[in-house]
Scaffold this motif. Sequence first.
Motif, PDB file in Angstrom:
ATOM      1  N   PRO A 351      59.996  10.643  40.524  1.00 57.31           N
ATOM      2  CA  PRO A 351      61.334  10.365  41.064  1.00 57.31           C
ATOM      3  C   PRO A 351      61.348  10.113  42.563  1.00 57.31           C
ATOM      4  O   PRO A 351      62.330   9.565  43.089  1.00 57.31           O
ATOM      5  N   TYR A 352      60.272  10.512  43.259  1.00 56.41           N
ATOM      6  CA  TYR A 352      60.231  10.325  44.706  1.00 56.41           C
ATOM      7  C   TYR A 352      59.544   9.022  45.108  1.00 56.41           C
ATOM      8  O   TYR A 352      59.495   8.679  46.290  1.00 56.41           O
ATOM      9  N   ALA A 353      59.023   8.290  44.142  1.00 52.55           N
ATOM     10  CA  ALA A 353      58.391   7.006  44.427  1.00 52.55           C
ATOM     11  C   ALA A 353      59.452   5.950  44.714  1.00 52.55           C
ATOM     12  O   ALA A 353      60.629   6.101  44.370  1.00 52.55           O
ATOM     13  N   VAL A 486      64.794   9.598  32.404  1.00 55.67           N
ATOM     14  CA  VAL A 486      65.894   8.672  32.693  1.00 55.67           C
ATOM     15  C   VAL A 486      65.513   7.861  33.923  1.00 55.67           C
ATOM     16  O   VAL A 486      65.061   8.419  34.930  1.00 55.67           O
ATOM     17  N   PHE A 487      65.703   6.526  33.825  1.00 59.38           N
ATOM     18  CA  PHE A 487      65.389   5.642  34.942  1.00 59.38           C
ATOM     19  C   PHE A 487      66.672   5.025  35.494  1.00 59.38           C
ATOM     20  O   PHE A 487      67.637   4.793  34.768  1.00 59.38           O
ATOM     21  N   ALA A 488      66.662   4.785  36.797  1.00 61.14           N
ATOM     22  CA  ALA A 488      67.801   4.190  37.497  1.00 61.14           C
ATOM     23  C   ALA A 488      67.422   2.791  37.955  1.00 61.14           C
ATOM     24  O   ALA A 488      66.307   2.559  38.434  1.00 61.14           O
ATOM     25  N   ALA A 514      62.231   6.163  38.521  1.00 60.62           N
ATOM     26  CA  ALA A 514      62.524   7.366  37.747  1.00 60.62           C
ATOM     27  C   ALA A 514      63.620   8.171  38.434  1.00 60.62           C
ATOM     28  O   ALA A 514      63.643   8.300  39.658  1.00 60.62           O
ATOM     29  N   LEU A 515      64.537   8.703  37.627  1.00 55.43           N
ATOM     30  CA  LEU A 515      65.600   9.580  38.132  1.00 55.43           C
ATOM     31  C   LEU A 515      65.352  11.021  37.716  1.00 55.43           C
ATOM     32  O   LEU A 515      65.333  11.933  38.547  1.00 55.43           O
ATOM     33  N   LEU A 516      65.193  11.248  36.402  1.00 58.99           N
ATOM     34  CA  LEU A 516      64.919  12.576  35.843  1.00 58.99           C
ATOM     35  C   LEU A 516      63.803  12.433  34.820  1.00 58.99           C
ATOM     36  O   LEU A 516      63.838  11.516  33.997  1.00 58.99           O
ATOM     37  N   VAL A 517      62.851  13.332  34.847  1.00 51.64           N
ATOM     38  CA  VAL A 517      61.710  13.257  33.934  1.00 51.64           C
ATOM     39  C   VAL A 517      61.509  14.618  33.284  1.00 51.64           C
ATOM     40  O   VAL A 517      61.617  15.665  33.935  1.00 51.64           O
ATOM     41  N   GLY A 518      61.259  14.616  31.970  1.00 53.84           N
ATOM     42  CA  GLY A 518      60.991  15.855  31.259  1.00 53.84           C
ATOM     43  C   GLY A 518      59.619  16.422  31.593  1.00 53.84           C
ATOM     44  O   GLY A 518      58.810  15.788  32.274  1.00 53.84           O
ATOM     45  N   GLU A 519      59.363  17.608  31.100  1.00 50.46           N
ATOM     46  CA  GLU A 519      58.102  18.295  31.391  1.00 50.46           C
ATOM     47  C   GLU A 519      57.517  18.861  30.096  1.00 50.46           C
ATOM     48  O   GLU A 519      58.047  19.814  29.528  1.00 50.46           O
ATOM     49  N   ASP A 520      56.435  18.263  29.621  1.00 47.97           N
ATOM     50  CA  ASP A 520      55.746  18.773  28.437  1.00 47.97           C
ATOM     51  C   ASP A 520      55.092  20.106  28.761  1.00 47.97           C
ATOM     52  O   ASP A 520      54.539  20.297  29.845  1.00 47.97           O
ATOM     53  N   THR A 521      55.155  21.033  27.803  1.00 46.29           N
ATOM     54  CA  THR A 521      54.563  22.362  27.995  1.00 46.29           C
ATOM     55  C   THR A 521      53.906  22.820  26.703  1.00 46.29           C
ATOM     56  O   THR A 521      54.225  22.322  25.621  1.00 46.29           O
ATOM     57  N   PRO A 522      53.004  23.800  26.788  1.00 49.99           N
ATOM     58  CA  PRO A 522      52.550  24.456  25.547  1.00 49.99           C
ATOM     59  C   PRO A 522      53.733  25.139  24.879  1.00 49.99           C
ATOM     60  O   PRO A 522      54.743  25.457  25.526  1.00 49.99           O
ATOM     61  N   ALA A 523      53.621  25.372  23.593  1.00 44.40           N
ATOM     62  CA  ALA A 523      54.708  26.015  22.856  1.00 44.40           C
ATOM     63  C   ALA A 523      55.050  27.364  23.469  1.00 44.40           C
ATOM     64  O   ALA A 523      54.165  28.189  23.728  1.00 44.40           O
ATOM     65  N   ASP A 570      75.691  13.161  42.938  1.00 41.15           N
ATOM     66  CA  ASP A 570      75.836  13.458  44.358  1.00 41.15           C
ATOM     67  C   ASP A 570      75.116  14.752  44.728  1.00 41.15           C
ATOM     68  O   ASP A 570      74.364  14.797  45.700  1.00 41.15           O
ATOM     69  N   THR A 571      75.340  15.804  43.955  1.00 42.78           N
ATOM     70  CA  THR A 571      74.707  17.097  44.255  1.00 42.78           C
ATOM     71  C   THR A 571      73.316  17.216  43.650  1.00 42.78           C
ATOM     72  O   THR A 571      72.570  18.125  43.999  1.00 42.78           O
ATOM     73  N   LYS A 572      72.957  16.334  42.716  1.00 43.90           N
ATOM     74  CA  LYS A 572      71.671  16.346  41.992  1.00 43.90           C
ATOM     75  C   LYS A 572      71.522  17.580  41.110  1.00 43.90           C
ATOM     76  O   LYS A 572      70.414  17.964  40.744  1.00 43.90           O
TER      77      LYS A 572
END
Length: 657
Positions: A351-353, A486-488, A514-523, A570-572
């Motif tokens: 998201p910072y790119a 989610v991409f903008a 990219a705006l918001l990206v999920g995070e895969d994790t172990p169960a 606005d507030t993120k």
Amino acid sequence: MSDQTSLFRRQTLKFLASAPLLPLGASSALLAACGVITTKSQSAEYVSTSFTSMAAPTLANAAAMATTAVGATLNVHYGDNSTQRYKLAYQPFFITGEQVPDGKGGTILSGGYFDIHNKPIIDKSVAGKERQFFSDAPDGTSLLSLPNPSVTGIKGKAVFAVVQFEYLTRDQLGAASDKNNAYGTLPSPIAVLTLDQNQQTGKLSLVKYHNVDTSSAHGLWITCGASLSPWNTHLSSEEYEPDAQFIAENTLFKKYSKNLFGDENKANPYHYGHLPEVTVNPDGSGTIKKHYCLGRISHELIQVMPDNRTVLMGDDYTNGGFFMFVADREKDLSAGTLYVAKVGAGFSVDPYALGATLSWIKLGHATSTEIEKLADTLKPSDIMSSVKTDPLDASYTKIFADGVANWVKLKPGMEKAAAFLETHRYANLVGASMGFTKMEGTTVNIKDKIAYSALQNIQNSMVKNDPAWRASTGITINKAIVAGGVFAHNLDGDQKDTSGITIKSEWVPIKTKALLVGEDTPADALGNLANPEKIANPDNLKFSEKMRTLFIGEDSSTHVNNFLWAYNVDTKKLSRIMSMPAGAEATGLHAVDEINGWTYIMSNFQHAGDWSGKLHSKVKDQLDPLIKANYNDRFGAAVGYLTAEPTQMTLTKKQSI
């Protein structure tokens, strides 16, 4: 006084008059605004809206995991530092399979399936238990009003909702064996609901359910997400277009044809994968037409820009594209120009790119009428040759279609037919970036000129060195993110297509990031395979201009319960506002800033208790009987809403510093 202030003040007066009596019955509204406030707050200007996030339910409260759980609050902030808070609640119009009023003194089966002659389609899978098929998968929903409604029996004001039903997961025999054996085998119904809007409370009560006759559109195929057009029509979708090049292999489509026409060979695959549009009539009925000139792709939740001509389209496909249509005339999708994006350098899931530039390839111009005629007359082999094994012939081009290698060769003079009937393959041939994975919902933030698209998954065709990936797409990431993002897209005018011709739109996406990206994790202890405090597998997207909020619904294979989120641009701040029953997908999202002074958010779910291996192994035994009890042995699903609960209204006042 601004329009925004006026809206919230109107809502304030209505809540002030009626809040103690506000019912929680069948409505579809987020009665989300200013409520009961002090005299000073009533004169203060509205500033913003925020949500206080709810915790994800756990097995400590298994009942909450087996139903629609809401623990969030909506907060309305004013210029005098006061804040009005509301506890949110969920209420359905109906659970599919229930009998609902038909507006003629009788009833009709909600979510019921009908053939091309509008006769009920009967489930005969279990002898002695014959019944009409009904959907467990309500999806795209639009809420609207008309200037001169003529429905009788309305005490307040008439409001209408269009609800489409994507599919049925299983017939009665499949349910007995827990097999998902009915997906895509039935023609998707669409219904118009007439609602009585109480002018003191905003409550919506169902008074009429009308099943729309879809025979003029050849029936409908897997209707998924939807949106409301700026001209007040329901823009539907036909997802996962049947692959005409290999239709002989498609047993599912043969079953569909049999159920619709009574003949497994009658349905023409080129009639499906298009954009249906439903117009609501003043008497609460609906009429439909299908547009054949927006590309035959995996349509899901398109968005028309404020110019009433430019259409951005999600493509729920592996090896999919980002498509745009510019209509010749405002408020008329029956003719126009189809484009597909080419992604430049810099595509990233960070998201910072800075993001990647977008250029646009013109695929062609057409009218709906001429493409329907081509669909009527052409066979797949007339348009192109497609094979799944290398023909060792340099005149064929290797592409990937839905993750599968194809070698294709266009027939001479078939460019237009290919562009509009074999859109995925043709877009590959002309050099488009056909590397997106399941680009689903699309929406727009008009003030900032930003569109948003949900990528349910970020994998396969987007991942460098995956078998379905190609460097030519410009979409190059090093690692899959199953949880998606989610991409903008920044929008602008004065753009030219790749041939140097001006695109006649001021709403062309020129950069994506990219705006918001999920995070895969172990169960985790519950079974989640993605961080439950972040979005996972976003699907439905809708943006509220007045609340400055992006609403995100999940279709997740990584969260045990799918969630509905609110993200303030606005507030993120990201807030979880609702949890669906375990195994259910969040669908039907529609944010309506104002109808007769009231603000509404539609929200449905589908296929509760659709258990998925490792993800649900820790909860299934405990939750399955609860979900079966709540939702008609898992055959039912809800069409409903979020609403403010008046008994929980509070007022706080910040001290001046």
